[in-house]
Design an enzyme around this catalytic site. Structure first.
Site: not given
Ligand code: ADP
Ligand code: MG
Length: 399
Positions: A26, A195, A348, A371
């Site tokens: 990152r 989910k 992710g 997300g």
């Protein structure tokens, strides 16, 4: 804008172990924008969060190791990127005021301040009072209305400055935005993962745009249960079964479910598996992957697509023996991209799945947003993008 002070909101939320940065991906990704600002003669003050401190200092979540690594990556002596152990207040303001042209400074973890998560305008005004312009490279945090992502760019604009996206964020917006707004067809969405309740809006948004939805992973289990099929001991989100029924009605024939599954008695690496038609999952068995016939069918649809958006692995790919469906889907996305299709991976665990399948470098774009990428693809407003200046002339700020 030589001499201008620029506040850069970066995403330096990196893993740190024993006081050293364990994975600097990152940080590396933000280097082009930092270098560009430095070359342009800006004074650069960088803000970032790390982890989830609850609005108070947590020594384990200091950004000090990030400042050292950033110096090394910029090719400067180890302490050339100055680090300030505060993100607000007099010492921080003084350090920013002392910045010379082309110098870079990193402030302490913004989440040490209670005003950050509260999106406090007072904190944002304090930061804005130090700076002429604002640049964001924190796409992964753009779905949060925090002081450094939302109130700060607004405060900078209020005082007449520019608030713009850096190169990374612009690339995210361009890649994800194009797939949604003008997709080459057929547009195939691949949805897996765990989910469904987190992803209802994503599924609905994609239903409105995609020609074909291919469901796998535990996401598919909920649909199978909604059809009244036996799912044994599989991971099924009980609360989502009613929603799944509604989505099945909405989607009609555009939504494909697995026709066969890999099932196992125990969800453990290397556990014995068998392939079962979706109507023959045993009460004591768990679905751990899509079956080979399904993988073949999905692979063909994906390879022929004009646009592919993939979120969610097809199985428990992290465990030995349950990753074949995920690999097949990844390879098909890569071959679609090789043919000139746009193939995008968002999420992710999905980014990890693309790496697992060996295709992270062979698809068009793997979003860094986690997300946030899902919220973008679900067409939700992203506070950190909505707060920017109307045009996004990052080039102008860095010129
Ligand atoms: P993303 O982070 O990309 O949005 P999710 O977090 O929704 O993806 O889902 C990723 C997880 O889903 C993985 O850890 C994977 O093990 C799990 N998963 C996929 N298929 C199954 C399955 N059939 N049963 C249980 N877990 C599954
Ligand atoms: Mg996940």
């Amino acid at each position: 804008m030589p001499g201008a002070t620029v506040l850069l909101r970066a995403d330096f939320n990196v893993p740190v172990s024993s006081g050293e940065v364990a994975d600097d991906t990152r940080i590396r990704r933000t280097l082009p924008t930092i270098r560009r600002l430095v070359r342009a003669g800006a004074r650069v003050a960088v803000l970032s969060h790390l982890g989830r401190p609850r609005g108070e200092p947590d020594p384990g979540l200091t950004l000090a190791p990030v400042a050292r690594r950033l110096s090394e990556l910029l090719g400067r002596p180890r302490d050339a990127v100055r680090f300030v152990r505060h993100a607000s207040g007099e010492p921080a303001a003084a350090a920013v005021a002392r910045l010379a042209v082309g110098e870079v400074l990193l402030l302490e973890n913004t989440r040490f301040l209670p005003g950050e998560a509260a999106n406090a305008r007072s904190l944002a005004r304090e930061w804005a009072s130090w700076a002429d312009h604002f640049v964001t490279e924190a796409f992964g945090t753009a779905h949060r209305a925090h002081a450094s992502t939302d109130a700060l760019p607004r405060a900078v604009r209020d005082k007449g400055g520019e608030a713009v996206a850096g190169e990374l964020v612009e690339r995210e917006i361009a890649c994800l935005g194009r797939a949604l707004d003008e997709p080459a067809r057929p547009f195939v969405a691949v949805l897996g993962g765990a989910k469904i309740s987190d992803k209802i809006e994503l599924v609905e948004a994609l239903l409105g745009r995609a020609d074909v939805l291919l469901a796998g992973g535990a996401m598919a289990n909920v649909f199978l249960r909604a059809l009244g099929l036996e799912t044994g001991t599989s991971l099924v989100e009980d609360g989502a079964v009613d929603v799944a029924r509604r989505l099945l009605d909405m989607a009609g024939p555009r939504l494909s479910l697995p026709v066969d599954c890999v099932v196992a008695g125990r969800v453990e690496p290397g556990a014995e598996t068998r392939v079962a038609p979706r109507t023959e999952v045993g009460a004591g068995e768990a679905i751990v992957d899509i079956g080979p016939t399904t993988a073949e069918l999905y692979g063909r649809r994906i390879a022929e697509a004009g646009t592919v958006v993939w979120n969610g692995p097809m199985g428990v790919f992290e465990m030995d023996g349950f990753g074949a469906g995920t690999t097949k889907v990844g390879l098909a996305a890569a071959s679609a991209a090789a043919r000139g299709a746009t193939a995008i991976v968002g999420g992710g665990d999905s980014a990890a799945a693309a790496k697992f399948a060996g295709v992270a470098d062979r698809v068009t774009h793997v979003s860094t947003g986690g997300g946030a990428a899902l919220e973008f693809l679900a067409c939700k407003e992203m506070p950190g993008l909505a707060a920017l200046s109307d045009r996004s002339p990052s080039a102008e700020v860095a010129r």
